[in-house]
Write a protein that holds these residues in place. Structure first.
Motif, PDB file in Angstrom:
ATOM      1  N   PHE A  86       0.858  -1.175   0.000  1.00  0.00           N
ATOM      2  CA  PHE A  86       0.000   0.000   0.000  1.00  0.00           C
ATOM      3  C   PHE A  86       0.900   1.232   0.000  1.00  0.00           C
ATOM      4  N   LYS A  87       0.453   2.277  -0.716  1.00  0.00           N
ATOM      5  CA  LYS A  87       1.226   3.514  -0.771  1.00  0.00           C
ATOM      6  C   LYS A  87       0.505   4.661  -0.068  1.00  0.00           C
ATOM      7  N   ASP A  88      -0.488   4.283   0.715  1.00  0.00           N
ATOM      8  CA  ASP A  88      -1.203   5.229   1.560  1.00  0.00           C
ATOM      9  C   ASP A  88      -1.313   4.620   2.954  1.00  0.00           C
ATOM     10  N   PHE A  89      -0.934   5.387   3.968  1.00  0.00           N
ATOM     11  CA  PHE A  89      -0.870   4.853   5.326  1.00  0.00           C
ATOM     12  C   PHE A  89      -2.237   4.392   5.819  1.00  0.00           C
ATOM     13  N   ASP A  90      -3.244   5.209   5.666  1.00  0.00           N
ATOM     14  CA  ASP A  90      -4.573   4.862   6.186  1.00  0.00           C
ATOM     15  C   ASP A  90      -5.145   3.627   5.495  1.00  0.00           C
ATOM     16  N   GLU A  91      -4.947   3.515   4.189  1.00  0.00           N
ATOM     17  CA  GLU A  91      -5.443   2.341   3.464  1.00  0.00           C
ATOM     18  C   GLU A  91      -4.734   1.076   3.950  1.00  0.00           C
ATOM     19  N   GLY A  92      -3.431   1.190   4.179  1.00  0.00           N
ATOM     20  CA  GLY A  92      -2.670   0.027   4.647  1.00  0.00           C
ATOM     21  C   GLY A  92      -3.092  -0.410   6.037  1.00  0.00           C
ATOM     22  N   VAL A  93      -3.325   0.554   6.932  1.00  0.00           N
ATOM     23  CA  VAL A  93      -3.758   0.226   8.300  1.00  0.00           C
ATOM     24  C   VAL A  93      -5.131  -0.441   8.274  1.00  0.00           C
ATOM     25  N   ALA A  94      -6.025   0.073   7.430  1.00  0.00           N
ATOM     26  CA  ALA A  94      -7.366  -0.521   7.326  1.00  0.00           C
ATOM     27  C   ALA A  94      -7.277  -1.976   6.870  1.00  0.00           C
ATOM     28  N   HIS A  95      -6.393  -2.245   5.901  1.00  0.00           N
ATOM     29  CA  HIS A  95      -6.236  -3.624   5.422  1.00  0.00           C
ATOM     30  C   HIS A  95      -5.621  -4.512   6.505  1.00  0.00           C
ATOM     31  N   ALA A  96      -4.644  -3.977   7.254  1.00  0.00           N
ATOM     32  CA  ALA A  96      -4.015  -4.756   8.327  1.00  0.00           C
ATOM     33  C   ALA A  96      -5.044  -5.153   9.386  1.00  0.00           C
ATOM     34  N   LYS A  97      -5.980  -4.248   9.704  1.00  0.00           N
ATOM     35  CA  LYS A  97      -7.035  -4.573  10.663  1.00  0.00           C
ATOM     36  C   LYS A  97      -7.945  -5.662  10.112  1.00  0.00           C
ATOM     37  N   LYS A  98      -8.203  -5.588   8.813  1.00  0.00           N
ATOM     38  CA  LYS A  98      -9.098  -6.560   8.186  1.00  0.00           C
ATOM     39  C   LYS A  98      -8.515  -7.962   8.213  1.00  0.00           C
ATOM     40  N   VAL A  99      -7.207  -8.097   7.925  1.00  0.00           N
ATOM     41  CA  VAL A  99      -6.583  -9.423   7.855  1.00  0.00           C
ATOM     42  C   VAL A  99      -5.867  -9.782   9.157  1.00  0.00           C
ATOM     43  N   ASN A 100      -5.842  -8.833  10.118  1.00  0.00           N
ATOM     44  CA  ASN A 100      -5.197  -9.040  11.423  1.00  0.00           C
ATOM     45  C   ASN A 100      -3.730  -9.460  11.278  1.00  0.00           C
ATOM     46  N   LYS A 101      -2.973  -8.612  10.594  1.00  0.00           N
ATOM     47  CA  LYS A 101      -1.539  -8.848  10.423  1.00  0.00           C
ATOM     48  C   LYS A 101      -0.776  -7.598  10.868  1.00  0.00           C
ATOM     49  N   PRO A 102       0.460  -7.789  11.326  1.00  0.00           N
ATOM     50  CA  PRO A 102       1.286  -6.621  11.667  1.00  0.00           C
ATOM     51  C   PRO A 102       1.677  -5.845  10.415  1.00  0.00           C
ATOM     52  N   ILE A 103       2.114  -4.611  10.624  1.00  0.00           N
ATOM     53  CA  ILE A 103       2.451  -3.699   9.526  1.00  0.00           C
ATOM     54  C   ILE A 103       3.960  -3.506   9.452  1.00  0.00           C
ATOM     55  N   LEU A 104       4.499  -3.596   8.246  1.00  0.00           N
ATOM     56  CA  LEU A 104       5.870  -3.154   7.995  1.00  0.00           C
ATOM     57  C   LEU A 104       5.759  -1.803   7.295  1.00  0.00           C
ATOM     58  N   LEU A 105       6.073  -0.747   8.028  1.00  0.00           N
ATOM     59  CA  LEU A 105       6.014   0.611   7.484  1.00  0.00           C
ATOM     60  C   LEU A 105       7.382   0.939   6.893  1.00  0.00           C
ATOM     61  N   ASP A 106       7.395   1.142   5.592  1.00  0.00           N
ATOM     62  CA  ASP A 106       8.629   1.306   4.825  1.00  0.00           C
ATOM     63  C   ASP A 106       8.708   2.730   4.282  1.00  0.00           C
ATOM     64  N   PHE A 107       9.531   3.571   4.935  1.00  0.00           N
ATOM     65  CA  PHE A 107       9.779   4.918   4.412  1.00  0.00           C
ATOM     66  C   PHE A 107      10.899   4.803   3.385  1.00  0.00           C
ATOM     67  N   THR A 108      10.570   5.048   2.137  1.00  0.00           N
ATOM     68  CA  THR A 108      11.497   4.763   1.048  1.00  0.00           C
ATOM     69  C   THR A 108      11.525   5.929   0.074  1.00  0.00           C
ATOM     70  N   GLY A 109      12.170   5.762  -1.060  1.00  0.00           N
ATOM     71  CA  GLY A 109      12.249   6.816  -2.069  1.00  0.00           C
ATOM     72  C   GLY A 109      12.573   6.237  -3.426  1.00  0.00           C
ATOM     73  N   TRP A 110      12.074   6.869  -4.459  1.00  0.00           N
ATOM     74  CA  TRP A 110      12.373   6.408  -5.815  1.00  0.00           C
ATOM     75  C   TRP A 110      13.867   6.500  -6.108  1.00  0.00           C
ATOM     76  N   ALA A 111      14.504   7.535  -5.601  1.00  0.00           N
ATOM     77  CA  ALA A 111      15.929   7.755  -5.881  1.00  0.00           C
ATOM     78  C   ALA A 111      16.812   7.304  -4.723  1.00  0.00           C
ATOM     79  N   CYS A 112      16.297   6.451  -3.857  1.00  0.00           N
ATOM     80  CA  CYS A 112      17.022   6.007  -2.667  1.00  0.00           C
ATOM     81  C   CYS A 112      17.867   4.771  -2.988  1.00  0.00           C
ATOM     82  N   VAL A 113      19.180   4.930  -3.010  1.00  0.00           N
ATOM     83  CA  VAL A 113      20.091   3.837  -3.364  1.00  0.00           C
ATOM     84  C   VAL A 113      20.033   2.711  -2.335  1.00  0.00           C
ATOM     85  N   ASN A 114      20.126   3.064  -1.049  1.00  0.00           N
ATOM     86  CA  ASN A 114      20.136   2.027  -0.015  1.00  0.00           C
ATOM     87  C   ASN A 114      18.798   1.306   0.099  1.00  0.00           C
TER      88      ASN A 114
END
Length: 660
Positions: free
Chosen positions: A516-544
């Motif tokens: 998911f690329k929207d925080f609220d949408e991802g949290v809503a889905h996590a509640k629905k399937v009852n799974k933990p969230i991996l929140l990934d702060f990333t970037g298109w130009a991020c080498v690492n």
């Protein structure tokens, strides 16, 4: 010219006058003198400490920097009548600039007459840039809010509307167990390692610069000057070491202005580094640098700059003279060091973490490599006899660097394409361009391709043959990567990600994992399937970020955990896609500063700073669907650490579920 000299004097002032720069040797006062209902005199007065002086607005333009006023909302709220008048000044001849300079001692009074255009105006904001000088000059900025009514001026903060307040408040989430985020120190080792890597890259750049025609011949000349012209050997060695120290100092100080950006906004350096037009500008500049290395033109700073520095070093003498000699070296060697420094700046802009700190570390490494031979050969002058002679091999170094500059140039073009979501410079096209570049480099190294400043054909040296074979092997490696015969893990982070391909992909998420690329949408889905969230702060130009995805996430014992046990929310901090107009807003910080949120990246960058007090990518957080932190945050790390971190997050979530 005067601006360059002013900057050099400022740099020297920072170094020599550090103990004085903490206290401003001026006391400012200001007032408005009413002339009529619409006309006023704005009076700004400086009491100057003994021994110090401030330059006039009208000092010779070929000398030091003048004082300069900025009248905010001039032409809108009021108009200026005449120029800003000054109290009595002193004029003296400057040996350094060879002009008459005008300045104030003890007291400076500036008077500007204005006429109101808006009768509702009760105060005027005035900015002043000036230099306060003694043995050194320190640039200063002042802001004066001058009341026209005699009452205290009020600094008005920008207010935001109710819609912006609501959208801003929605960015702040209620994290539970937030203290766990900073427990442990897994990132610290990686940060230190990264700093040493940046220093090493800077040192390598400086070492390569030493091998160029602009610097290499200077080594024996400069060392001989210090050892032979000094009163005794120890004095000569000391001067040479001081010269080396000043080289390091100059490159260190050149990086300091970048730290000013970070104090304005924690996300601003990321914004600059991933700005589409800035990346295109880098592309153009690096292509320009490359063709200068190919010999089509010479990239030099005006010779008058070097002449001024050389003249100053001769006139001043002593430690200050040696400093100006070091500045002279930096100027005359710019045609070779400039493109390499540009590459260093580009590399730190591509690296993750604090761009300004990375640049400082890299610049220190670069300066240290340049300075090292001057110190070593001064200590051991007999080594000068074993130095290789200047020759055609230095041209080979420059041309090879030119191809590397071109390769890096296309990385910036790729960044612009990724951040802009243009879909033009896909992974296969990027790799195809690199294949062409390194094939051409191979042909050059084997003498098949030639450039304007190449001399007569000669027998290829052993070093050139070895470098040619390395280039050929790398070209084959790239070809195998385009053919998907090998995975190109050695290049992780440089080519566009696998999902950014000319071949239609099932998912635009890393490794095809549902995300998911929207925080609220991802949290809503996590509640629905009852799974933990991996929140990934990333970037298109991020080498690492790409390195983590391709080196760590892809591992057979980690990929299933990500795909099956977690809900992945990937927030792209450098996404320049504009938010819908009804989602754009102004965010007001507690300090009163207001930031406009107009793009997806600005939204998630502010979200990261507010909730996690972080501004780097990659940055990973494990959360329950109810936003309880499950483990400490983690950044770029090794596969084993990351695997244990993920497993602990799953275990903590299961324990949390059982308690409920």
């Amino acid at each position: 010219m005067r601006k360059l000299i002013g900057v050099v004097v400022f740099i020297f002032g920072l170094f020599m006058g550090q103990s004085q720069s903490n206290d401003n040797p001026t006391a400012w006062s200001y007032e408005a003198e009413k002339i009529s209902d619409t006309e006023y005199n704005l009076i700004v007065k400086a009491d100057i400490y003994e021994g110090w002086y401030i330059f006039s607005q009208f000092t010779d333009e070929n000398g030091s920097l003048p004082s300069e006023f900025t009248f905010v909302k001039e032409g809108e709220d009021y108009e200026l009548i005449g120029e800003t008048k000054e109290s009595a000044t002193i004029t003296e001849y400057s040996d350094i600039f060879e002009v008459e300079e005008t300045f104030f001692r003890n007291e400076a009074i500036f008077t500007q007459k204005i006429k109101l255009l808006n009768p509702e105006v009760t105060q005027v904001e005035v900015g002043l840039f000036y230099q306060i000088c003694n043995e050194v000059c320190i640039p200063k900025d002042e802001v004066f809010h001058i009341s026209l009514t005699g009452e205290a001026a009020v600094i008005i903060e920008k207010e935001v509307d109710e819609r912006s307040k609501e959208l801003g408040e929605a960015l702040i989430v209620d994290l539970k167990n937030k203290d766990l985020l900073v427990e442990g120190d897994r990132d610290h080792v990686d940060e230190k390692t990264g700093m040493w890597v940046i220093f090493g890259l800077g040192f390598l750049g400086g070492f390569i610069a030493l091998l160029t025609p602009c610097v290499f011949p200077m080594i024996p000349l400069t060392v001989s000057f210090f050892t032979k012209q000094s009163e005794n050997k120890s004095r000569g060695v000391g001067n040479a070491l001081l010269y080396g120290f000043f080289i390091v100092l100059i490159y260190f100080l050149l990086s300091l202005p970048f730290h000013l950006f970070d104090s304005v906004d924690s996300q601003i350096l990321n914004t600059i580094a991933t700005n589409i037009w800035l990346n295109i500008a880098f592309f153009v500049i690096f292509v320009f640098f490359a063709f200068s290395f190919f010999g089509y033109y010479e990239l030099t700073l005006p010779s008058s700059w070097a002449n001024k520095m050389d003249s100053a070093s001769t006139k001043v003498g002593g430690g200050i003279g040696i400093f100006f000699m070091a500045v002279t070296l930096a100027i005359v060697s710019f045609s070779c060091t400039g493109p390499i420094l540009g590459g260093l700046l580009g590399s730190t802009a591509l690296a993750d973490g604090d761009v300004a700190t990375n640049l400082t570390i890299g610049m220190v490494g670069f300066g240290f490599a340049l300075a090292l031979p001057f110190g070593l050969f001064a200590l051991f002058p007999a080594w000068l006899n074993s130095m290789p002679k200047s020759g055609g091999w230095m041209t080979t170094v420059k041309v090879t660097l030119g191809f590397l500059e071109l390769a890096l140039a296309f990385k910036f073009l790729s960044n612009a394409d990724l951040v802009g979501n243009w879909g033009i410079f896909k992974r296969e096209i990027f790799l195809g361009v690199w294949i062409v570049l390194f094939v051409l480099l191979t042909l050059y190294l084997f003498g098949i391709l030639r450039f304007p400043h190449d001399g007569p054909k000669q027998k290829l040296s052993k070093g050139r043959k070895i470098t040619g074979l390395v280039s050929a092997a790398f070209s084959i490696y790239l070809i195998l990567g385009v053919s998907n015969i090998t995975n190109l893990k050695l290049l992780s982070g440089f080519p566009p990600p696998h999902f950014y391909s000319v071949v239609t992909q099932e998912s635009d998420c890393p490794l095809g994992i549902d995300c998911f690329k929207d925080f609220d949408e991802g949290v809503a889905h996590a509640k629905k399937v009852n799974k933990p969230i991996l929140l990934d702060f990333t970037g298109w130009a991020c080498v690492n970020c790409r390195k983590m995805e391709e080196h760590v996430w892809s591992e057979s014992d980690i990929y299933p955990i990500l795909k099956e046990d977690y809900v992945l929310i990937s927030l792209y901090i450098d996404d320049r896609k504009e938010l819908p107009s009804d989602e754009q807003f102004d965010f007001k910080y507690k300090s009163g500063r207001v930031k406009e949120i107009t793009t997806v990246g600005e939204k998630w960058g502010t979200f990261q700073t507010l909730n996690f007090n972080a501004a780097s990518q990659p940055y990973y957080v494990l959360l329950s669907p109810d936003l309880e932190v499950l483990n400490s945050a983690i950044q770029y790390t090794d596969r084993d650490t990351y695997k244990e971190w993920l497993k602990k997050g799953v275990s903590n979530f299961q324990n949390l579920t059982m308690l409920k």
